[in-house]
Design an enzyme around this catalytic site. Sequence first.
Site, short mmCIF file in Angstrom:
data_model
loop_
_atom_site.label_atom_id
_atom_site.label_comp_id
_atom_site.label_asym_id
_atom_site.label_seq_id
_atom_site.Cartn_x
_atom_site.Cartn_y
_atom_site.Cartn_z
N ASP A 117 0.86 -1.18 0.00
CA ASP A 117 0.00 0.00 0.00
C ASP A 117 0.90 1.23 0.00
O ASP A 117 1.31 1.72 1.05
CB ASP A 117 -0.92 -0.02 1.22
N ALA A 118 1.24 1.69 -1.20
CA ALA A 118 2.19 2.79 -1.33
C ALA A 118 1.56 3.99 -2.05
O ALA A 118 2.14 5.06 -2.06
CB ALA A 118 3.44 2.33 -2.07
N LYS A 119 0.41 3.77 -2.65
CA LYS A 119 -0.35 4.86 -3.31
C LYS A 119 0.54 5.71 -4.19
O LYS A 119 0.44 6.94 -4.17
CB LYS A 119 -1.08 5.68 -2.25
N ARG A 120 1.36 5.08 -5.01
CA ARG A 120 2.26 5.81 -5.88
C ARG A 120 1.52 6.33 -7.11
O ARG A 120 0.46 5.83 -7.48
CB ARG A 120 3.43 4.93 -6.32
#
Lengths: 312, 312
Positions: free
Chosen positions: B102-105
């Site tokens: 979960d890095a929402k890049r």
Amino acid sequence: MHFADRLNERISTVRSRMVIGIDPDPKRLFAPESKLKAAFPGKSDEYLLNAFCSTIIEVAKTRAVAVKPQAAFFESMGIFGWKALSLCIRNAQKHDVPVILDAKRGDIGNTATAYAKAYLDPESDFFVDALTVNPYLGPDTLEPFATMADKNGCGLFVLVKTSNPGSGVFQNLEVHDKADAPPKAVAVKVAECVSNLGSGNIGQFGFSNVGAVVGATYPKHLELMRKVMPDSVFLVPGYGAQGGKGEDVKAAFYPDGSGAIVSSSRGIIFSYEKQEPGEAKPGQAGIYEAMARAAEKARDDINSVALNLYTN
Amino acid sequence: MHFADRLNERISTVRSRMVIGIDPDPKRLFAPESKLKAAFPGKSDEYLLNAFCSTIIEVAKTRAVAVKPQAAFFESMGIFGWKALSLCIRNAQKHDVPVILDAKRGDIGNTATAYAKAYLDPESDFFVDALTVNPYLGPDTLEPFATMADKNGCGLFVLVKTSNPGSGVFQNLEVHDKADAPPKAVAVKVAECVSNLGSGNIGQFGFSNVGAVVGATYPKHLELMRKVMPDSVFLVPGYGAQGGKGEDVKAAFYPDGSGAIVSSSRGIIFSYEKQEPGEAKPGQAGIYEAMARAAEKARDDINSVALNLYTN
């Protein structure tokens, strides 16, 4: 000291509104035909990466208002890349070059606070002067970043209108705020939020510590956004390799040349790749010279626009 | 093997649609009164962090469809955190537990490719099974992620409608697509893009490798989104500590119990903090037992909803 004030003082000191983007694309740095490799024969990739970054910082010292490391390229190199990023940040700060980390982070609640701690807390390995953040999750998700930035004299640059070809697909969608008012773009709604978020922390030069990313590739949006976010410093990407010209960024500036900083990456940092043999000293000095020349050209071009010296 | 197929097979194998979020908040792990600290007397923070992650993975092995490390918390611990993240990812994969980072890049052009290389390339220190990405910059910025995911059997989860209180401020803005059609939310426009992006890569269970994040805290949106993105696996956050209940996630599932995975973090991974003295074995075994019990409760609750066993 307030982030926007630091930025404005630096603009006066170095007479530059140009930010050098540090995009260490490993494909270009470590390729067999890489001129960087040729300049440092027999050195490891780690050495090359650090030498690349420190050469850029050397160039930036007297020519750039700030450097903007692009987190993605460092991240793509794993642990090794993160160590180089940390070194790069420290090195820039040691030479008083402000660092804007282009990481485009964004998350909710205590996760946003964790990101803020990662980049806007002096205790962190990656403490920088300012961070780019993504607004899609909503204004409440920007607040933990703003709180941490306020506390530690840091800045934010919120993505409002980006420089890529498809940026308009969501950002330009038109919404009807009120039944009898003309529609507004989603990006304008974001801009209103940015303006509001920064309104509580205005520095002595009149700018808030919450800035906005608005691409050079959309000059008309720049003009509109300047009105919606009067107190925000604009970080303008898309100049140079992405096609934005000096004239395109005019609307980002106030008549006194304040209000915006313009980022250029590939056109400066990979300028040495295009050198002809014999055009400059070989090796490290040649790389430095090519970058410095490209940086000065961009700096002067941007200054001439910002200071209204264009006659056409 | 196709990411959605791997996920679906894993759902059958472990009989679980629950994802355990790994949110190693250093304030909770390393506090003087931390029960984790008490369970491993005299050990370093690094040891504690690795022990925390590996205990979660041990719990997840037979109880979770996947684990979802939250990059922000690891990033907030600097180089030390990145090393722990890499170890955590490898450890999960060694035990056949899929990892959704979960890095929402999100970024543009070759920068998006660099992020994709960081997380969706088997050569990377941080190679995972799937990554969360942010769509604000536009569909063209999601394509490099999708290309890399297709190539390496990975998945994406695009943020569509997030679980935080302010998610609607931009995501629910209503846009008029066509003059004579009813307005659509921005999140619906994003959902249409997600559906389109995944349409070229559908697995044998009928799901694409491009999923969507849709929060449990907005049940009505879940219902609508299920229709707009029929082939996307939903990653549903907001269940548990954020207030989402089993009943709220019902609309994310198809009648056969497919179509969604539901994430719970704090309610499971910090469950040991709430243990009463004497309630479980002290030390590591007690921590494991508390997490396992909380995980089984969440798993059963979600399964009972997904399998339409609710009678009210």
